[in-house]
Design a protein around this motif. Sequence first.
Motif, PDB file in Angstrom:
ATOM      1  N   GLY A  90       0.738  -1.121   0.015  1.00  0.00           N
ATOM      2  CA  GLY A  90       0.288   0.214  -0.144  1.00  0.00           C
ATOM      3  C   GLY A  90       0.823   1.420   0.285  1.00  0.00           C
ATOM      4  O   GLY A  90       1.766   1.505  -0.962  1.00  0.00           O
ATOM      5  N   ASP A  91       0.437   1.860   1.639  1.00  0.00           N
ATOM      6  CA  ASP A  91       1.488   3.494   0.963  1.00  0.00           C
ATOM      7  C   ASP A  91       2.837   3.050   1.914  1.00  0.00           C
ATOM      8  O   ASP A  91       3.139   4.563   2.337  1.00  0.00           O
ATOM      9  CB  ASP A  91       0.360   4.457   2.287  1.00  0.00           C
ATOM     10  N   HIS A  92       3.287   2.108   2.279  1.00  0.00           N
ATOM     11  CA  HIS A  92       4.712   2.184   3.338  1.00  0.00           C
ATOM     12  C   HIS A  92       5.255   0.565   2.608  1.00  0.00           C
ATOM     13  O   HIS A  92       4.661  -0.398   1.852  1.00  0.00           O
ATOM     14  CB  HIS A  92       4.168   1.509   4.574  1.00  0.00           C
ATOM     15  N   TRP A  93       6.640   0.742   2.538  1.00  0.00           N
ATOM     16  CA  TRP A  93       7.406  -0.589   2.384  1.00  0.00           C
ATOM     17  C   TRP A  93       7.682  -1.157   3.377  1.00  0.00           C
ATOM     18  O   TRP A  93       7.461  -0.655   4.695  1.00  0.00           O
ATOM     19  CB  TRP A  93       8.747   0.283   2.353  1.00  0.00           C
ATOM     20  N   MET A  94       7.519  -2.538   3.301  1.00  0.00           N
ATOM     21  CA  MET A  94       8.432  -3.660   4.181  1.00  0.00           C
ATOM     22  C   MET A  94       9.996  -3.599   5.467  1.00  0.00           C
ATOM     23  O   MET A  94      10.190  -3.289   4.158  1.00  0.00           O
ATOM     24  CB  MET A  94       7.656  -5.252   4.015  1.00  0.00           C
ATOM     25  N   ASP A  95       9.812  -3.778   6.344  1.00  0.00           N
ATOM     26  CA  ASP A  95      10.595  -3.325   7.181  1.00  0.00           C
ATOM     27  C   ASP A  95      11.813  -4.433   7.294  1.00  0.00           C
ATOM     28  O   ASP A  95      12.891  -4.596   7.281  1.00  0.00           O
ATOM     29  CB  ASP A  95      10.151  -3.493   8.784  1.00  0.00           C
ATOM     30  N   GLU A  96      10.955  -6.348   6.999  1.00  0.00           N
ATOM     31  CA  GLU A  96      11.969  -7.018   6.568  1.00  0.00           C
ATOM     32  C   GLU A  96      11.075  -8.245   6.133  1.00  0.00           C
ATOM     33  O   GLU A  96      10.094  -8.493   6.045  1.00  0.00           O
ATOM     34  CB  GLU A  96      11.733  -7.687   7.977  1.00  0.00           C
ATOM     35  N   VAL A  97      11.422  -8.778   5.534  1.00  0.00           N
ATOM     36  CA  VAL A  97      10.970  -9.886   4.580  1.00  0.00           C
ATOM     37  C   VAL A  97      11.844 -11.392   4.312  1.00  0.00           C
ATOM     38  O   VAL A  97      13.179 -10.805   4.369  1.00  0.00           O
ATOM     39  CB  VAL A  97      10.129  -9.715   3.344  1.00  0.00           C
ATOM     40  N   SER A  98      11.369 -12.497   4.422  1.00  0.00           N
ATOM     41  CA  SER A  98      12.343 -13.799   4.854  1.00  0.00           C
ATOM     42  C   SER A  98      11.855 -15.101   3.938  1.00  0.00           C
ATOM     43  O   SER A  98      10.628 -14.892   3.892  1.00  0.00           O
ATOM     44  CB  SER A  98      13.025 -13.702   6.567  1.00  0.00           C
ATOM     45  N   VAL A  99      12.884 -15.483   3.216  1.00  0.00           N
ATOM     46  CA  VAL A  99      11.749 -16.690   2.139  1.00  0.00           C
ATOM     47  C   VAL A  99      13.163 -17.322   2.342  1.00  0.00           C
ATOM     48  O   VAL A  99      14.337 -17.609   1.759  1.00  0.00           O
ATOM     49  CB  VAL A  99      11.438 -15.919   0.602  1.00  0.00           C
ATOM     50  N   ASP A 100      12.602 -18.533   2.172  1.00  0.00           N
ATOM     51  CA  ASP A 100      13.206 -20.191   2.276  1.00  0.00           C
ATOM     52  C   ASP A 100      12.999 -20.129   0.651  1.00  0.00           C
ATOM     53  O   ASP A 100      12.283 -20.526  -0.505  1.00  0.00           O
ATOM     54  CB  ASP A 100      12.127 -21.443   2.750  1.00  0.00           C
ATOM     55  N   LEU A 101      14.285 -20.690   0.559  1.00  0.00           N
ATOM     56  CA  LEU A 101      14.329 -21.074  -1.663  1.00  0.00           C
ATOM     57  C   LEU A 101      14.760 -22.344  -1.575  1.00  0.00           C
ATOM     58  O   LEU A 101      15.194 -22.623  -0.833  1.00  0.00           O
ATOM     59  CB  LEU A 101      15.821 -20.382  -1.981  1.00  0.00           C
ATOM     60  N   PHE A 102      14.039 -22.237  -3.001  1.00  0.00           N
ATOM     61  CA  PHE A 102      14.008 -24.405  -3.147  1.00  0.00           C
ATOM     62  C   PHE A 102      15.150 -24.217  -4.549  1.00  0.00           C
ATOM     63  O   PHE A 102      14.991 -23.368  -5.520  1.00  0.00           O
ATOM     64  CB  PHE A 102      12.934 -24.976  -3.129  1.00  0.00           C
ATOM     65  N   PRO A 103      15.211 -25.121  -4.953  1.00  0.00           N
ATOM     66  CA  PRO A 103      16.029 -25.576  -6.015  1.00  0.00           C
ATOM     67  C   PRO A 103      15.024 -25.724  -7.198  1.00  0.00           C
ATOM     68  O   PRO A 103      14.093 -26.617  -7.469  1.00  0.00           O
ATOM     69  CB  PRO A 103      17.062 -27.036  -6.355  1.00  0.00           C
ATOM     70  N   TYR A 104      15.595 -24.573  -8.600  1.00  0.00           N
ATOM     71  CA  TYR A 104      14.448 -24.871  -9.543  1.00  0.00           C
ATOM     72  C   TYR A 104      15.959 -25.267 -10.664  1.00  0.00           C
ATOM     73  O   TYR A 104      16.832 -25.449 -10.369  1.00  0.00           O
ATOM     74  CB  TYR A 104      14.646 -23.688  -9.731  1.00  0.00           C
ATOM     75  N   ASP A 105      15.282 -25.750 -12.016  1.00  0.00           N
ATOM     76  CA  ASP A 105      15.719 -26.415 -13.242  1.00  0.00           C
ATOM     77  C   ASP A 105      15.596 -25.241 -14.525  1.00  0.00           C
ATOM     78  O   ASP A 105      14.159 -25.097 -14.179  1.00  0.00           O
ATOM     79  CB  ASP A 105      15.554 -28.059 -13.672  1.00  0.00           C
TER      80      ASP A 105
END
Length: 260
Positions: free
Chosen positions: A163-178
């Motif tokens: 919306g009208d503001h930026w996220m303070d922190e975001v964390s994402v788990d990553l998995f392999p791609y082909d």
Amino acid sequence: KVIWTVLVTILGYASSLPVGEDALCTAEELAKYRIIFTGKWSQTAFPKQYPLYRPPAQWSSLLGVTHSSDYSMWKKNEYASNGVRDFAEKGEAWALMKEIEEAGEKIQSVHGIFSAPAISSGTGQTSTELEAHPRHPLVSFVVRIVPSPDWFVGIDSLNLCEGDHWMDEVSVDLFPYDAGTDSGFTFSSPNFATIPQDTVTEITCSSPSHPANSFYYPKLKILPPIAQVTMVKIKKSQLGLSAPFINLPAKSNEIIDTVS
């Protein structure tokens, strides 16, 4: 009455049109983030065919962009560009950089490019900074899994704006791609081009469904995350100062099931 009816019809049609992911960002200023990539590719977590030498398990440099919804670096179930192919297969960034620059020049869909140093082992951290813009609030990046035929991890169009503001922190788990450009099954497979080219697909514990596949763990329901990325918004008081290296708390991703 006729004019009013036409006007209402037009407005109703316009309101039903799809809105781009970044169209709702009404933040008034730029935002800077510290992005921390954490490799979690350990022999304990992924024991099958774990690369110990020639070369040992490691990560390429991270290459990413902040952009609008008009640009896509890569997307699941779609064909990888020549630039993504070269990066996923050989870690070469020149073609991908050229694609990014051309997209920025033609449709002004790219705000900035960022990169972080490679990690010389399967576990470890690397970090850098990125800048997001209200019209370019999406983040995409790729990191090549080394060694591998054409495997990588990354993020496709993560929106940092709410919306009208930026996220303070975001964390994402990553998995392999082909990337769909090489048909090798194992980390150390020789070059074997996929003809015709396949689409980008997520590698899971059961897909590709072949015992030779390095990520084939049939007793598991899902693979543990092979990496993680965290983006932390830099406060105004911290701008211009060298950001301290953020040591993220370790989260277990070890395979619990017995694997041959």
